[in-house]
Enzyme design. Structure first.
Site, PDB file in Angstrom:
ATOM      1  CD  GLN A   1      -2.230   1.350   2.881  1.00 25.34           C
ATOM      2  OE1 GLN A   1      -1.581   0.829   3.798  1.00 25.34           O
ATOM      3  NE2 GLN A   1      -3.306   2.057   3.095  1.00 25.34           N
TER       4      GLN A   1
ATOM      5  CD  GLU B   1      -3.261   9.534  19.234  1.00 27.63           C
ATOM      6  OE1 GLU B   1      -2.962   8.880  18.218  1.00 27.63           O
ATOM      7  OE2 GLU B   1      -2.699   9.360  20.329  1.00 27.63           O
TER       8      GLU B   1
ATOM      9  CD  GLU C   1      -4.291   0.552   6.480  1.00 28.05           C
ATOM     10  OE1 GLU C   1      -4.807   1.602   6.055  1.00 28.05           O
ATOM     11  OE2 GLU C   1      -3.066   0.395   6.586  1.00 28.05           O
TER      12      GLU C   1
ATOM     13  CB  SER D   1       2.272   6.725   4.696  1.00 28.80           C
ATOM     14  OG  SER D   1       1.173   6.158   5.338  1.00 28.80           O
TER      15      SER D   1
HETATM   16  C1  LIG Z   1       4.326  -0.778  11.302  1.00 32.14           C
HETATM   17  C2  LIG Z   1       3.760   0.218  10.340  1.00 32.14           C
HETATM   18  C3  LIG Z   1       3.386  -0.184   9.065  1.00 32.14           C
HETATM   19  C4  LIG Z   1       2.887   0.747   8.161  1.00 32.14           C
HETATM   20  N1  LIG Z   1       2.582   0.321   6.892  1.00 32.14           N
HETATM   21  C5  LIG Z   1       2.137   1.213   5.964  1.00 32.14           C
HETATM   22  C6  LIG Z   1       1.910   0.804   4.621  1.00 32.14           C
HETATM   23  O1  LIG Z   1       2.078  -0.352   4.254  1.00 32.14           O
HETATM   24  N2  LIG Z   1       1.516   1.739   3.728  1.00 32.14           N
HETATM   25  C7  LIG Z   1       1.294   3.032   4.069  1.00 32.14           C
HETATM   26  O2  LIG Z   1       0.897   3.813   3.199  1.00 32.14           O
HETATM   27  N3  LIG Z   1       1.514   3.461   5.344  1.00 32.14           N
HETATM   28  C8  LIG Z   1       1.939   2.574   6.293  1.00 32.14           C
HETATM   29  N4  LIG Z   1       2.176   2.995   7.591  1.00 32.14           N
HETATM   30  C9  LIG Z   1       2.053   4.414   7.912  1.00 32.14           C
HETATM   31  C10 LIG Z   1       0.883   4.761   8.823  1.00 32.14           C
HETATM   32  O3  LIG Z   1      -0.328   4.689   8.140  1.00 32.14           O
HETATM   33  C11 LIG Z   1       1.166   6.173   9.358  1.00 32.14           C
HETATM   34  O4  LIG Z   1       2.326   6.085  10.156  1.00 32.14           O
HETATM   35  C12 LIG Z   1       0.015   6.712  10.172  1.00 32.14           C
HETATM   36  O5  LIG Z   1      -1.095   6.972   9.367  1.00 32.14           O
HETATM   37  C13 LIG Z   1       0.410   8.024  10.932  1.00 32.14           C
HETATM   38  O6  LIG Z   1       0.990   8.918  10.079  1.00 32.14           O
HETATM   39  P1  LIG Z   1       2.372   9.634  10.488  1.00 32.14           P
HETATM   40  O7  LIG Z   1       3.337   8.547  10.882  1.00 32.14           O
HETATM   41  O8  LIG Z   1       2.764  10.523   9.364  1.00 32.14           O
HETATM   42  O9  LIG Z   1       2.052  10.475  11.784  1.00 32.14           O
HETATM   43  P2  LIG Z   1       1.373  11.923  11.849  1.00 32.14           P
HETATM   44  O10 LIG Z   1       0.179  11.942  10.944  1.00 32.14           O
HETATM   45  O11 LIG Z   1       2.412  12.949  11.625  1.00 32.14           O
HETATM   46  O12 LIG Z   1       0.861  11.964  13.333  1.00 32.14           O
HETATM   47  C14 LIG Z   1       1.712  12.302  14.434  1.00 32.14           C
HETATM   48  C15 LIG Z   1       0.875  12.312  15.704  1.00 32.14           C
HETATM   49  O13 LIG Z   1      -0.159  13.317  15.605  1.00 32.14           O
HETATM   50  C16 LIG Z   1      -1.437  12.751  15.841  1.00 32.14           C
HETATM   51  N5  LIG Z   1      -2.428  13.409  14.965  1.00 32.14           N
HETATM   52  C17 LIG Z   1      -2.287  13.708  13.661  1.00 32.14           C
HETATM   53  N6  LIG Z   1      -3.418  14.285  13.181  1.00 32.14           N
HETATM   54  C18 LIG Z   1      -4.292  14.336  14.219  1.00 32.14           C
HETATM   55  C19 LIG Z   1      -5.632  14.819  14.364  1.00 32.14           C
HETATM   56  N7  LIG Z   1      -6.294  15.357  13.342  1.00 32.14           N
HETATM   57  N8  LIG Z   1      -6.213  14.698  15.584  1.00 32.14           N
HETATM   58  C20 LIG Z   1      -5.568  14.150  16.639  1.00 32.14           C
HETATM   59  N9  LIG Z   1      -4.278  13.687  16.567  1.00 32.14           N
HETATM   60  C21 LIG Z   1      -3.665  13.782  15.377  1.00 32.14           C
HETATM   61  C22 LIG Z   1      -1.292  11.277  15.459  1.00 32.14           C
HETATM   62  O14 LIG Z   1      -2.260  10.481  16.117  1.00 32.14           O
HETATM   63  C23 LIG Z   1       0.126  10.986  15.934  1.00 32.14           C
HETATM   64  O15 LIG Z   1       0.125  10.692  17.306  1.00 32.14           O
HETATM   65  C24 LIG Z   1       2.705   2.088   8.526  1.00 32.14           C
HETATM   66  C25 LIG Z   1       3.057   2.493   9.830  1.00 32.14           C
HETATM   67  C26 LIG Z   1       3.587   1.588  10.721  1.00 32.14           C
HETATM   68  C27 LIG Z   1       3.963   2.054  12.090  1.00 32.14           C
END
Ligand SMILES: Cc1cc2nc3c(=O)[nH]c(=O)nc-3n(C[C@H](O)[C@H](O)[C@H](O)COP(=O)(O)OP(=O)(O)OC[C@H]3O[C@@H](n4cnc5c(N)ncnc54)[C@H](O)[C@@H]3O)c2cc1C
Length: 404
Positions: free
Chosen positions: A123, A373, A241, A126
């Site tokens: 996928q 969250e 998902e 991100s």
């Molecule tokens: C083990 C693992 C596997 C993954 N596999 C995939 C994959 O295969 N493909 C893919 O596309 N992605 C993948 N991801 C990515 C995952 O979907 C993202 O890490 C996740 O959506 C959070 O995005 P970010 O890491 O950019 O954090 P951010 O979006 O930057 O968030 C940082 C913090 O802010 C909080 N936050 C952000 N916005 C809000 C809001 N509106 N209200 C309240 N709190 C908020 C979040 O909860 C978090 O605590 C994977 C992640 C992990 C850890």
């Protein structure tokens, strides 16, 4: 155990009878103990037992999704090969997206090898600057005749190193508002210009990766959404998902709570306070299991609603707590990871590989597939009807949205 040993009590429901007859046929013709997994799963697909609610000829029989649990339970009794661990992203998210939005040609091309695990999927949503707010993504796709040229970077891409195909959302109209200017493609992960680099996790494994696209060409025939409508299609992937991660329905007392009971027995624990903790976890496992069964029964044709976020958020907390409990029970042994820190790129993702590994891996459950969250925001807004989060950039063209 033979097919007859697993035969269910006679049912009066014609759909269940049809399914049971086919499971009998599958097991009679393919002994799960001796048939190679790919062959067994291929036969399961051909009999319409892969996703029973999918259309006839595409791994299903057009029946209610409730019957899939029945099929899975019968196959689990004889330890038949399962598709999930071999291709979790493809099985849980790719398949429902393709069956919902793909043409018959795409369904024919992709679904069977996806189910057998011959072709792994990843996928590509991100990005370094777009996670929770994935609609702000920057990877560009520009039309060039019958093709699209893609440039950009994705991140945290689970199993990209093994993948044959990727589900990609890219920006095709930067002047449209952010949710409108994206298009959804299937990308060949072996195409020139696709570069996959490992990202190592706390476990010492690199389940996920960075993926770079440099002038990657995608034929227009591999587009899965209308131009600019990628967000709508990606919602099918995202909804599935959550269920794929948090909605797995284990037998009562099975899954991770079963692993905790195993550790409890191995350690010969008798401490009543610890027993209390275990019982509380057991009750949570059962509540989660029943909630997921209810959610599955309420789902009519397979696309889950926002309630899928309940299982996702609850499972993240539960998995963390249960693995923590196991490591506590192990005492000093809990600090020793038996397989060390191999710094390798595993062939599976999201499986329980011992309590110490799980203790480290489960930390990611509250992030992957949407953070806890974000799940709470979805539940608040779309299930409970509470006022929405503040969104100042909803009406702005993507080019005007501030980005880091
Ligand atoms: C083990 C693992 C596997 C993954 N596999 C995939 C994959 O295969 N493909 C893919 O596309 N992605 C993948 N991801 C990515 C995952 O979907 C993202 O890490 C996740 O959506 C959070 O995005 P970010 O890491 O950019 O954090 P951010 O979006 O930057 O968030 C940082 C913090 O802010 C909080 N936050 C952000 N916005 C809000 C809001 N509106 N209200 C309240 N709190 C908020 C979040 O909860 C978090 O605590 C994977 C992640 C992990 C850890």
């Amino acid at each position: 155990m033979s097919a007859l040993d697993t035969a269910p009590a006679t049912t009066s429901d014609p759909a269940e009878k049809q399914v049971d007859d086919r499971v009998d046929q599958l097991l009679a013709e393919h002994d799960p103990k001796t048939t190679p997994a790919v062959e067994f799963l291929g036969a399961q697909y051909d009999l319409g037992l892969a996703w029973v609610h999918f259309p006839d000829g595409f791994g299903g029989l057009g029946l209610t999704p409730k019957l899939q649990r029945h099929i899975n339970e019968r196959l689990a009794q004889v330890s038949a090969p399962t598709p999930y661990g071999r291709n979790p992203i493809g099985y849980g998210m790719g398949a429902p997206t393709i069956v919902t939005h793909g043409s018959d040609e795409q369904r024919r091309r992709y679904l069977r090898p996806l189910f057998t695990g011959e072709e792994v999927w990843c996928q590509l949503f991100s990005e370094p600057g777009a996670g929770s707010d994935v609609a702000s993504l920057s990877t560009r796709a520009v039309r060039d005749g019958d093709e699209w040229i893609v440039n950009g970077q994705k991140v945290w891409t689970t199993l990209a190193h093994l993948s044959r195909w990727g589900m990609l959302i890219a920006r095709t109209d930067p002047e449209a508002v952010k949710h409108k200017g994206m298009t959804y493609f299937v990308v060949d992960m072996h195409a020139p210009g696709v570069e996959v680099k490992p990202l190592f996790q706390i476990t010492g494994e690199a389940e996920f990766n960075e993926v770079f696209f440099t002038d990657v060409r995608i034929p227009d025939s591999e587009r899965l959404s209308d131009i600019g409508e990628g967000w709508r299609t990606s919602l099918t992937t995202l909804m599935n998902e959550r269920v794929s991660i948090g909605g797995q329905i284990q037998p009562r007392g099975g899954g991770f709570i079963g692993e905790a009971v195993k550790v409890w027995k191995q350690k010969g624990c008798t401490d009543p306070a610890r027993r209390d903790e275990l019982m509380k976890l057991w009750i949570r496992a059962e509540v989660l299991r029943l909630t997921n069964i209810r959610a599955q029964q309420l789902r009519s044709v397979g696309t889950p609603g926002p309630a899928g976020s309940i299982g996702k958020a609850a499972a993240a907390d539960f998995n963390t707590d249960v693995s923590e409990f196991c490591v506590d029970l192990l005492g000093a042994e809990g600090m020793l990871k038996p397989d060390g820190y191999p710094m390798d790129r595993p062939k599976h993702a999201m499986l329980w590989a011992g309590p110490q590994q799980a203790f480290l891996r489960m930390r990611a459950n509250s992030i992957e597939g949407g953070t806890t969250e974000i799940m709470k925001n979805i539940l608040g807004e779309r299930v409970l009807g509470l006022p929405g989060d503040v969104r100042t950039d909803k009406e702005l063209p993507w080019t005007k949205v501030p980005r880091s």
